[in-house]
Enzyme design. Structure first.
Site, mmCIF file in Angstrom:
data_model
loop_
_atom_site.group_PDB
_atom_site.id
_atom_site.type_symbol
_atom_site.label_atom_id
_atom_site.label_comp_id
_atom_site.label_asym_id
_atom_site.label_seq_id
_atom_site.Cartn_x
_atom_site.Cartn_y
_atom_site.Cartn_z
ATOM 1 C CB THR A 13 -0.763 -0.272 1.265
ATOM 2 O OG1 THR A 13 -1.674 -1.349 1.317
ATOM 3 C CG2 THR A 13 -2.080 1.147 1.326
ATOM 4 C CD GLU A 129 7.121 13.107 10.917
ATOM 5 O OE1 GLU A 129 8.158 13.863 10.988
ATOM 6 O OE2 GLU A 129 6.157 12.993 11.737
ATOM 7 N N GLY A 187 -12.325 -1.326 4.536
ATOM 8 C CA GLY A 187 -10.926 -1.250 4.440
ATOM 9 C C GLY A 187 -9.982 -0.668 5.523
ATOM 10 C CE LYS A 205 0.447 3.916 14.740
ATOM 11 N NZ LYS A 205 -0.883 4.088 14.238
ATOM 12 N N GLY A 302 -3.165 5.391 5.876
ATOM 13 C CA GLY A 302 -3.479 5.580 4.377
ATOM 14 C C GLY A 302 -2.651 5.949 3.499
HETATM 15 N N1 NAP Z 1 -0.756 1.199 5.652
HETATM 16 C C1 NAP Z 1 -0.821 2.255 6.402
HETATM 17 O O1 NAP Z 1 -1.732 3.022 6.093
HETATM 18 C C2 NAP Z 1 0.781 2.665 7.084
HETATM 19 C C3 NAP Z 1 0.384 3.912 7.641
HETATM 20 C C4 NAP Z 1 1.750 4.223 8.270
HETATM 21 C C5 NAP Z 1 2.801 3.398 8.428
HETATM 22 N N2 NAP Z 1 2.566 2.056 7.949
HETATM 23 C C6 NAP Z 1 3.916 1.383 7.746
HETATM 24 O O2 NAP Z 1 4.249 1.059 6.418
HETATM 25 C C7 NAP Z 1 4.835 -0.172 6.311
HETATM 26 C C8 NAP Z 1 4.259 -0.683 5.234
HETATM 27 O O3 NAP Z 1 2.996 -0.783 5.263
HETATM 28 P P1 NAP Z 1 2.114 -1.322 3.945
HETATM 29 O O4 NAP Z 1 0.438 -1.185 4.563
HETATM 30 O O5 NAP Z 1 2.467 -0.675 2.927
HETATM 31 O O6 NAP Z 1 2.183 -2.735 4.015
HETATM 32 P P2 NAP Z 1 1.895 -4.082 2.854
HETATM 33 O O7 NAP Z 1 0.785 -3.521 1.985
HETATM 34 O O8 NAP Z 1 1.778 -5.240 3.456
HETATM 35 O O9 NAP Z 1 3.206 -3.986 1.919
HETATM 36 C C9 NAP Z 1 4.388 -4.516 2.419
HETATM 37 C C10 NAP Z 1 5.177 -5.029 0.999
HETATM 38 O O10 NAP Z 1 6.287 -5.554 1.319
HETATM 39 C C11 NAP Z 1 6.321 -7.005 0.378
HETATM 40 N N3 NAP Z 1 7.346 -7.555 1.210
HETATM 41 C C12 NAP Z 1 7.366 -8.496 2.332
HETATM 42 N N4 NAP Z 1 8.652 -9.318 2.480
HETATM 43 C C13 NAP Z 1 9.325 -8.709 1.426
HETATM 44 C C14 NAP Z 1 10.672 -9.271 1.253
HETATM 45 N N5 NAP Z 1 11.472 -9.824 1.917
HETATM 46 N N6 NAP Z 1 11.390 -8.544 0.282
HETATM 47 C C15 NAP Z 1 10.413 -7.685 -0.681
HETATM 48 N N7 NAP Z 1 9.184 -7.268 -0.392
HETATM 49 C C16 NAP Z 1 8.770 -7.634 0.875
HETATM 50 C C17 NAP Z 1 5.129 -7.592 0.916
HETATM 51 O O11 NAP Z 1 4.760 -8.465 0.008
HETATM 52 P P3 NAP Z 1 3.623 -9.619 0.396
HETATM 53 O O12 NAP Z 1 2.543 -8.822 0.237
HETATM 54 O O13 NAP Z 1 4.013 -10.970 -0.587
HETATM 55 O O14 NAP Z 1 3.865 -10.058 2.001
HETATM 56 C C18 NAP Z 1 4.098 -6.284 0.355
HETATM 57 O O15 NAP Z 1 3.908 -6.136 -0.807
HETATM 58 C C19 NAP Z 1 4.698 -1.128 7.447
HETATM 59 O O16 NAP Z 1 5.682 -0.611 8.384
HETATM 60 C C20 NAP Z 1 3.582 -0.154 8.131
HETATM 61 O O17 NAP Z 1 3.485 -0.290 9.417
HETATM 62 C C21 NAP Z 1 1.558 1.736 7.127
#
Ligand code: NAP
Length: 434
Positions: A13, A129, A187, A205, A302
């Site tokens: 995401t 951040e 979602g 956090k 988001g």
């Molecule tokens: N979503 C939010 O709103 C939000 C807000 C603030 C902070 N964050 C932080 O941002 C980070 C990412 O969140 P996200 O929501 O984007 O997570 P996500 O949608 O699960 O994205 C993570 C991606 O990394 C891939 N991945 C996992 N292991 C890997 C590896 N060894 N090598 C290469 N790619 C790999 C995953 O593949 P698979 O799908 O195959 O596992 C997935 O495509 C997290 O630390 C989260 O806490 C998220």
């Protein structure tokens, strides 16, 4: 230096948002920081969904080491999430002299110290951040803008999922389970929602905020953490009738030279600055000795808001690089005299109580007597209408009371023959009078 090369790990995401924004905003960034920020390589363990990102195939890899070992990559952006392999990847990047930007709150909360020590050792930057508050620039505020303040309190609504669920319960008179199901359908909640609804994400956090705000690094297991599963619609309604709302709060505050750090649902007066932070929004109240009260408000998660914070970090690191000044902003101060963590038994706060009792004369007096014997005085009491045969809820608010005393009193109240079920107790959060 005219160009900064970014390698991105994780195209989920946030990664997809960051990759697209780096491509579409390259000119804007160049205008504003005087440097070209190029998305040199991206990595994910599967090919990106067709059309989700506009980068040539040859810049994509499934092997993170292609990025970590590339001498032309200056900044590694870690957006994989979780502890491993994210931690190992970040350590490898730092040891290779690369700067790192991450949004990984779980990792910063759990292993921040090790990572920042490594960044210091290799003379590179580690920015984070997006780890708290999504698009809200709270980390920058704490590390830079408020640097001259001794903080008295940081109180945050920092989990949009929980805030959405509680807001829906109040506005649409839904049960917790109905509201959770709706959050999942929209979602706003994961299928496995326990990280959010059990308070752990909020605790991650809070650990970061406490460390930045009070110079006190805390292991996660030292943070008293309760989630929102036990919050019932009835308690939300009773609170509402008395002029309060219920929010999941992350609380860190200085009290008599000690530090209280806790995550739990709390009653907030509707006049409190945080009371109108509703839905998926986050709000963080900070009180400093110079600045007084401040409120940071915005989208706490988001794709776009989080991307905004990640790009801000990338711009900061790029500017630091251009001026040869890594470590311009200290990662986090470690207080020379860290505050002692106050035990939960010793905290003093007001409480909302709901006791289910058999409706007969003398019951209220017995409960008041038990509370009194434990130095708990009642600020208000109301006996609600009869719900089931002769069992009625008695709702009370106490004045400030010590947690240990309250627990002892409740165990006596719950053992009475006239009490039905376990008494509900929810702490109340009053604004600091300053
Ligand atoms: N979503 C939010 O709103 C939000 C807000 C603030 C902070 N964050 C932080 O941002 C980070 C990412 O969140 P996200 O929501 O984007 O997570 P996500 O949608 O699960 O994205 C993570 C991606 O990394 C891939 N991945 C996992 N292991 C890997 C590896 N060894 N090598 C290469 N790619 C790999 C995953 O593949 P698979 O799908 O195959 O596992 C997935 O495509 C997290 O630390 C989260 O806490 C998220």
């Amino acid at each position: 230096m005219a160009q900064v090369n970014v390698g991105l790990l994780g195209l989920g995401t946030i990664g997809t948002g960051v990759a697209n924004a780096l491509l579409s905003k390259a000119h804007l960034l160049e205008q504003r920081i005087g440097l070209r920020v190029a998305l040199a390589k991206v990595c994910d363990r599967k090919l990106p969904v067709k059309g989700s990102i506009r980068i040539p195939r040859e810049r994509f890899t499934k092997d993170a080491h292609v990025i970590l070992r590339d001498p032309d990559i200056h900044i590694v952006v870690e957006l994989i999430g979780g502890i491993e392999p994210a931690k190992t990847f970040i350590l490898e990047a730092l040891s290779a002299g690369k700067h790192v930007v991450t949004a990984n709150k779980a990792l910063i909360a759990e292993a921040g110290h090790e990572l920042f020590a490594a960044a210091d050792r290799y003379g590179v930057d580690l920015y984070f951040e997006a780890s708290v508050g999504g698009g809200i620039p709270i980390i920058k505020a704490l590390r830079e803008s408020l640097i001259a303040n001794e903080l008295n309190a940081i109180i945050g609504i920092v989990n949009g999922t929980c805030n959405y669920i509680l807001t829906q319960m109040r506005e649409k008179q839904m049960s917790f389970h109905e509201s959770l199901a709706e959050a999942q359908a929209h979602g706003y909640a994961e299928r496995d929602s326990s990280l959010d609804v059990d308070g752990h994400d909020t605790a991650h956090k809070l650990a970061i905020l406490t460390w930045l705000g009070f110079g006190t690094p805390l292991a996660l297991d030292k943070i008293h953490t309760e989630g929102i599963r036990q919050v019932s619609l009835a308690d939300i309604q009773y609170a509402e009738e008395m002029g309060y709302c219920i929010k999941l709060l992350a609380i860190a505050k200085r009290v008599d030279h000690e530090l209280e750090v806790r995550v739990h649902p709390a009653l907030l007066a509707k006049s409190h600055l945080l009371a109108n932070v509703n839905g998926v929004y986050n709000g963080i109240y900070v009180n400093g000795d110079l600045v007084g009260a401040e409120l940071f408000y915005g989208r706490g998660a988001g794709q776009n808001p989080t991307t905004s914070s990640v790009l801000s970090d990338i711009a900061d690191v790029a500017r630091n690089m251009a001026h040869g000044v890594a470590k311009r902003v200290p990662t986090a101060s470690r207080s020379p005299r860290p505050l002692t963590l106050r035990a939960m038994d010793d905290i003093e706060t007001r409480y909302y109580l709901r006791v289910m009792v058999i409706d007969k004369p003398g019951v209220l007096a017995t409960i008041a007597g038990i509370l009194g014997r434990h130095q708990i005085s009642i600020a208000s009491v109301s006996q609600k209408e009869r719900r089931q045969a002769r069992i009625v809820p008695v709702v009370m608010m106490t004045h400030d009371a010590k947690e240990a005393n309250l627990r002892k009193a409740l165990s006596e109240i719950d053992a009475l023959a006239t009490t039905r079920g376990k008494t509900v107790s929810i702490r109340m959060e009053a604004p600091r009078a300053r």
